[in-house]
Write a protein that holds these residues in place. Structure first.
Motif, PDB file in Angstrom:
ATOM      1  N   ASP A 186       5.124   7.528   5.914  1.00  0.00           N
ATOM      2  CA  ASP A 186       4.202   8.586   6.318  1.00  0.00           C
ATOM      3  C   ASP A 186       3.506   9.144   5.078  1.00  0.00           C
ATOM      4  O   ASP A 186       4.048   9.094   3.980  1.00  0.00           O
ATOM      5  N   GLU A 187       2.337   9.709   5.293  1.00  0.00           N
ATOM      6  CA  GLU A 187       1.614  10.297   4.173  1.00  0.00           C
ATOM      7  C   GLU A 187       2.456  11.365   3.465  1.00  0.00           C
ATOM      8  O   GLU A 187       2.365  11.527   2.245  1.00  0.00           O
ATOM      9  N   ALA A 188       3.271  12.075   4.227  1.00  0.00           N
ATOM     10  CA  ALA A 188       4.111  13.122   3.639  1.00  0.00           C
ATOM     11  C   ALA A 188       5.148  12.552   2.681  1.00  0.00           C
ATOM     12  O   ALA A 188       5.673  13.280   1.830  1.00  0.00           O
ATOM     13  N   ASP A 189       5.449  11.265   2.817  1.00  0.00           N
ATOM     14  CA  ASP A 189       6.439  10.627   1.953  1.00  0.00           C
ATOM     15  C   ASP A 189       5.825  10.010   0.701  1.00  0.00           C
ATOM     16  O   ASP A 189       6.548   9.483  -0.144  1.00  0.00           O
ATOM     17  N   THR A 190       4.496  10.063   0.588  1.00  0.00           N
ATOM     18  CA  THR A 190       3.827   9.454  -0.553  1.00  0.00           C
ATOM     19  C   THR A 190       3.626  10.484  -1.662  1.00  0.00           C
ATOM     20  O   THR A 190       3.997  11.655  -1.529  1.00  0.00           O
ATOM     21  N   THR A 191       3.033  10.021  -2.754  1.00  0.00           N
ATOM     22  CA  THR A 191       2.780  10.871  -3.914  1.00  0.00           C
ATOM     23  C   THR A 191       1.277  10.919  -4.181  1.00  0.00           C
ATOM     24  O   THR A 191       0.514  10.109  -3.658  1.00  0.00           O
ATOM     25  N   SER A 192       0.848  11.864  -4.992  1.00  0.00           N
ATOM     26  CA  SER A 192      -0.587  12.004  -5.256  1.00  0.00           C
ATOM     27  C   SER A 192      -1.132  10.832  -6.066  1.00  0.00           C
ATOM     28  O   SER A 192      -2.308  10.497  -5.965  1.00  0.00           O
ATOM     29  N   ASP A 201       2.966   0.213   8.551  1.00  0.00           N
ATOM     30  CA  ASP A 201       2.349   1.284   7.763  1.00  0.00           C
ATOM     31  C   ASP A 201       1.728   0.684   6.515  1.00  0.00           C
ATOM     32  O   ASP A 201       2.381  -0.069   5.775  1.00  0.00           O
ATOM     33  N   ARG A 246      -6.299   8.345  -1.647  1.00  0.00           N
ATOM     34  CA  ARG A 246      -5.227   7.826  -0.801  1.00  0.00           C
ATOM     35  C   ARG A 246      -5.718   7.717   0.633  1.00  0.00           C
ATOM     36  O   ARG A 246      -6.279   8.682   1.174  1.00  0.00           O
ATOM     37  N   ARG A 285      -5.028   5.581   4.713  1.00  0.00           N
ATOM     38  CA  ARG A 285      -4.234   4.695   5.561  1.00  0.00           C
ATOM     39  C   ARG A 285      -5.115   3.566   6.080  1.00  0.00           C
ATOM     40  O   ARG A 285      -6.250   3.790   6.504  1.00  0.00           O
TER      41      ARG A 285
END
Length: 213
Positions: free
Chosen positions: A18-24, A195, A208, A210
């Motif tokens: 999920d996007e929440a699990d990624t980094t900047s 994903d 970033r 998807r």
């Protein structure tokens, strides 16, 4: 002769991205995934990556190499500068890398410009290689046609006598660094709805987004 593979299927259900699990920035996420691959007891050679280059004739070629360093500057591997990959990079200094951690149902793809690392960096890495590997860098005319394996064995014997325990780094051997402008992180998901999160460099800023599977 042939083999039908249409019935072979696997459902990917180990994780999600999920996007929440990624980094900047992509490097931090890559280092997290690489660390997890290294700690997973069932992943062999987590530092193995496929390197794709393109020749002057437009034909792509791939081979597996080992990542030896990674930081904000890029991803580093070492090889023979007279090899096919090196010749293709000399004509077209862009390449793609792919890590496939099958056991974790993950893929990381990286694209960008390739440059040679400094002689000092190549010297430092060469010095910590096992002796047999240092002799091998001299003994193998990589990508060249040879008559048989005996050629390599004879070269090793001759060069071992010549250099003993301290072979210097050959001028034709050293490192490359891929400087990324695109990263993609792929996590397998059920029903082929995988994903895919891509980072692309735009005016010095990582964007970033998807991608559809």
């Amino acid at each position: 002769m042939g083999k039908r593979l249409a019935d072979q299927r696997k459902s990917y259900e180990q994780g999600q991205l999920d996007e929440a699990d990624t980094t900047s920035e992509p490097l931090a996420l890559f280092l997290r995934w690489l660390d997890q691959a290294e700690k997973a007891k069932n992943v062999t050679e987590p530092n193995a990556m496929t390197l794709a280059t393109v020749g002057a004739d437009g034909r792509p070629s791939t081979r597996v190499v080992l990542i030896k360093d990674v930081d904000e500057r890029g991803l580093v591997w070492y090889t023979n500068y007279n090899s096919r990959k090196a010749q293709e990079l000399a004509g077209n200094p862009y390449a793609a890398l792919q890590f496939h951690w099958v056991e974790l149902e993950r893929v990381v793809r990286v694209e960008g410009r390739v440059e040679k690392v400094s002689a000092e960096e190549s010297d430092a890495y060469f010095a910590v290689r096992p002796l047999d590997s240092r002799i091998g860098a001299w003994a193998s005319p990589q990508s060249q046609v040879i008559a048989n394996r005996g050629v390599l064995v004879a070269n090793v014997a001759k060069l071992t006598t010549r250099f003993g325990l301290n072979p210097p780094r050959p001028d034709h051997w050293g490192g490359y660094r891929l400087v990324p402008d695109s990263w993609e992180f792929w996590q397998g998901r059920k029903s082929r709805l995988h994903d895919r999160i891509r980072y692309r460099l735009d005016a010095g800023i990582w964007v970033r987004e998807r991608l559809a599977p």
